[in-house]
Motif scaffolding. Structure first.
Motif, mmCIF file in Angstrom:
data_model
loop_
_atom_site.group_PDB
_atom_site.id
_atom_site.type_symbol
_atom_site.label_atom_id
_atom_site.label_comp_id
_atom_site.label_asym_id
_atom_site.label_seq_id
_atom_site.Cartn_x
_atom_site.Cartn_y
_atom_site.Cartn_z
ATOM 1 N N GLY A 1 -7.111 27.032 -22.333
ATOM 2 C CA GLY A 1 -5.941 27.792 -21.905
ATOM 3 C C GLY A 1 -6.256 28.666 -20.723
ATOM 4 N N ASP B 1 2.599 15.084 -28.811
ATOM 5 C CA ASP B 1 2.179 16.488 -28.799
ATOM 6 C C ASP B 1 0.693 16.602 -28.469
ATOM 7 O OD1 ASP B 1 1.071 15.439 -31.071
ATOM 8 O OD2 ASP B 1 1.834 16.976 -32.445
ATOM 9 N N GLU C 1 -1.435 19.900 -23.608
ATOM 10 C CA GLU C 1 -0.990 21.263 -23.360
ATOM 11 C C GLU C 1 -1.156 21.548 -21.870
ATOM 12 O OE1 GLU C 1 -1.364 25.656 -25.365
ATOM 13 O OE2 GLU C 1 -3.022 24.241 -25.611
ATOM 14 N N ARG D 1 -4.507 19.111 -26.545
ATOM 15 C CA ARG D 1 -4.157 20.295 -27.328
ATOM 16 C C ARG D 1 -5.255 20.640 -28.340
ATOM 17 N NH1 ARG D 1 0.695 22.692 -27.740
ATOM 18 N NH2 ARG D 1 1.684 20.916 -26.685
ATOM 19 N N SER E 1 -3.448 19.377 -17.271
ATOM 20 C CA SER E 1 -3.252 19.520 -18.711
ATOM 21 C C SER E 1 -4.581 19.299 -19.411
ATOM 22 C CB SER E 1 -2.225 18.500 -19.223
ATOM 23 O OG SER E 1 -0.975 18.660 -18.596
#
Length: 246
Positions: free
Chosen positions: A97, A169, A172, A92, A89
């Motif tokens: 990505g 949160d 990601e 975020r 991960s």
């Protein structure tokens, strides 16, 4: 039917916020069936001897296939509480990505129980060896990543889910980042050998179908390790639908 000499069931668990909260959730099912519960805090190496010696009646929980040796001692494995996952991960806020590489990150942050899987990944992704390795205690992950975020750093992260960090949160999941090579892990309950003959079958049936999920477990871990609830308070809050809207 249960033996008349047993006055309570002892639940053994690793003493982390995650496992303590899970044990409290299981205890609520047991208590709802009229049984009293005691707890035993165990290290990883104490789990199997405690079952063998009858010091604990139910182990909450063991992860399979990692803990497959438990079966060889004759103890019974039931249920499927949740499915632990281990994936790379990123924070975020860093916007990482598709097409990520080691050069996108400032370090590789992981925990001791995830490290063997990270080291296996080095064979497939030798570029990851170039990253400074930061092995932190499970309970320090949240604070360390908050520090990294505040400092503008960009660590590559390998932490087992469920974990409190996944109730936020902040992270990601990265594509092509599965460290388990598709292997399914399952968190299950272990009954000490002979327990089935001593307790009510309806109780064991309820435990065998009990499901928590990674989402619930991460929320429980967050409630205990971040919000400061006791494991029992967190389990009650979950049962009343306060941790995660139903």
């Amino acid at each position: 039917m249960r033996g008349c000499l047993m006055s309570y069931l002892t639940i053994g668990h690793l003493y982390t916020a995650l496992h303590a909260a899970c044990a409290s959730g299981v205890a609520r099912v047991i208590e709802a069936n009229g049984e009293e519960v005691a707890y035993a805090d165990l290290s990883r190496d104490e789990r199997l001897p405690s079952l063998d010696d009858g010091e604990v009646d139910i182990l909450v929980s063991a992860w399979f296939p990692q803990d497959e040796v438990i079966r060889s001692h004759g103890h019974e494995v039931i249920g499927s509480l949740y499915h632990p996952e281990l994936q790379f991960s990123a924070l975020r806020t860093t916007g990482k990505g598709a097409g990520w590489s080691a050069g996108d990150f400032t370090s590789l942050l992981t925990t001791a129980n995830a490290l063997p899987f990270v080291e296996k990944m080095f064979d497939q992704r030798p570029d990851l060896k170039e990253l400074p390795l930061d092995v932190v205690a499970t309970e320090e992950v949240f604070s360390r990543l908050k520090q990294a975020e505040d400092a503008g750093n960009c660590p590559l992260i390998a932490v087992w889910q469920p974990h409190a960090i996944f109730h936020s949160d902040m992270l990601e999941t990265l594509p092509d980042g599965d460290l388990l090579a598709g292997e399914v892990q399952t968190a299950r309950l272990v009954l000490r050998k002979g327990l089935r003959d001593e307790v009510d079958e309806d109780l064991l049936d309820e435990l065998s179908i009990m499901m928590l999920s990674n989402k619930v477990m991460s929320a429980l871990d967050y409630a205990v390790s971040i919000d400061g609830m006791s494991p029992g308070e967190a389990a009650e809050s979950w049962q009343r639908g306060r941790l995660i809207p139903r």
